[in-house]
Design a protein around this motif. Structure first.
Motif, mmCIF file in Angstrom:
data_model
loop_
_atom_site.group_PDB
_atom_site.id
_atom_site.type_symbol
_atom_site.label_atom_id
_atom_site.label_comp_id
_atom_site.label_asym_id
_atom_site.label_seq_id
_atom_site.Cartn_x
_atom_site.Cartn_y
_atom_site.Cartn_z
ATOM 1 N N ALA A 42 0.831 -1.209 0.000
ATOM 2 C CA ALA A 42 0.000 0.000 0.000
ATOM 3 C C ALA A 42 0.863 1.255 0.000
ATOM 4 O O ALA A 42 0.540 2.239 -0.687
ATOM 5 C CB ALA A 42 -0.929 -0.011 1.211
ATOM 6 N N LEU A 53 -5.407 3.232 -4.314
ATOM 7 C CA LEU A 53 -5.769 1.966 -3.684
ATOM 8 C C LEU A 53 -7.276 1.935 -3.478
ATOM 9 O O LEU A 53 -7.836 2.711 -2.699
ATOM 10 C CB LEU A 53 -5.049 1.812 -2.336
ATOM 11 C CG LEU A 53 -5.381 0.542 -1.545
ATOM 12 C CD1 LEU A 53 -4.991 -0.701 -2.329
ATOM 13 C CD2 LEU A 53 -4.687 0.558 -0.181
ATOM 14 N N LEU A 90 -4.260 -2.166 7.182
ATOM 15 C CA LEU A 90 -4.197 -1.092 6.185
ATOM 16 C C LEU A 90 -4.883 0.169 6.693
ATOM 17 O O LEU A 90 -4.362 1.285 6.540
ATOM 18 C CB LEU A 90 -4.843 -1.553 4.878
ATOM 19 C CG LEU A 90 -4.082 -2.606 4.069
ATOM 20 C CD1 LEU A 90 -4.934 -3.109 2.911
ATOM 21 C CD2 LEU A 90 -2.770 -2.029 3.532
ATOM 22 N N HIS A 95 -4.553 3.983 5.329
ATOM 23 C CA HIS A 95 -4.981 3.748 3.945
ATOM 24 C C HIS A 95 -6.494 3.501 3.890
ATOM 25 O O HIS A 95 -7.040 2.792 4.743
ATOM 26 C CB HIS A 95 -4.239 2.553 3.355
ATOM 27 C CG HIS A 95 -2.762 2.723 3.317
ATOM 28 N ND1 HIS A 95 -2.123 3.521 2.402
ATOM 29 C CD2 HIS A 95 -1.792 2.202 4.128
ATOM 30 C CE1 HIS A 95 -0.816 3.494 2.622
ATOM 31 N NE2 HIS A 95 -0.590 2.700 3.657
#
Length: 250
Positions: A42, A53, A90, A95
């Protein structure tokens, strides 16, 4: 089909590409194998202005034909825990993970129970095949019949115990169980590969079989069987639909 542009080429051409991180949920075919690998990937994606993403994918292909719902559900649970751990890592690393995609035809009920996926991928549901018929025989999903069949024709009736049809190794995917006659005159008969162009079907007891008679056969594995043909004959609607991607994977 051309491959997608590399991140650097996409940057130079000012393209925007949404990407998913593939997560290995136990199949071991592809995908990141740990939360650390997922976060590192990521961060790599974030380094390219052209890439965004969009989320993660976790496909458990090895679960789809597990016989018996409880066993299949337990396998899905273990895999979804791995996928959930990646999503959590994540998000904790800053993210955005909006799309969580995965699942399959054999695991739809179990996938929905876990409440992890935001998108399901039950592609084979449109056809089913002999493998799904066997695996889901005792489940509620078993109520869905197989719709994809190969129509063969009797080309020899000279043998006492079998008839020969014009559908052999080139007509089907050959992994998994053998093709089997669909409900009808040949229901209960057995099929065996008889070479590249031919198959052997056991004679139904007490029924005369004629040259040219049609024998419909349920496919062993629907996906690669479809890849062998150029069109579908839709019997209920009496239409022929072109396969746009016929043999495009070769």
């Amino acid at each position: 089909m051309r491959p997608p542009p590399s991140p650097r080429k996409a940057d130079r051409r000012h393209l925007q590409v949404s990407v998913l991180i593939d997560v290995d949920v136990g199949l071991m075919r592809a995908g990141v194998a740990s939360t650390g690998q997922a976060v590192a990937l990521a961060e790599h994606i974030a380094g390219y202005p052209s890439l965004t993403l969009a989320g993660v994918q976790g496909y458990g292909g090895h679960w789809q034909h597990i016989a018996g719902y409880p066993t299949r559900r337990d396998a899905v649970r273990a895999g979804m825990l791995r996928l959930t751990a990646v999503v959590t890592a994540l998000r904790e690393a800053g993210h955005r993970v909006e799309l969580v995609t995965g699942g399959g035809t054999g695991t739809v009920a179990a996938d929905l129970e876990r409440d992890v996926l935001t998108e399901l991928q039950p592609g084979s549901y449109v056809f089913k095949d002999a493998q799904y018929a066997d695996a889901l025989a005792d489940d509620a999903d078993g109520a869905f019949g197989t719709s994809l069949r190969v129509s063969s024709q009797v080309v020899s009736v000279n043998a006492a115990s079998i008839v020969t049809v014009d559908a052999g190794l080139k007509a089907f995917a050959t992994e998994g169980p053998a093709p089997r006659p669909a409900p009808g005159r040949f229901a209960g008969s057995a099929y065996a590969f008889f070479g590249d162009e031919h198959g052997a079907v056991s004679r139904p007891p007490g029924i005369e079989v004629r040259l040219g008679e049609r024998v419909e056969l349920v496919t062993p594995h629907c996906d690669p069987t479809v890849d062998r043909y150029d069109s579908y004959h839709v019997v209920s609607v009496t239409a022929i639909i072109a396969i746009d991607a016929a043999r495009a994977s070769r």
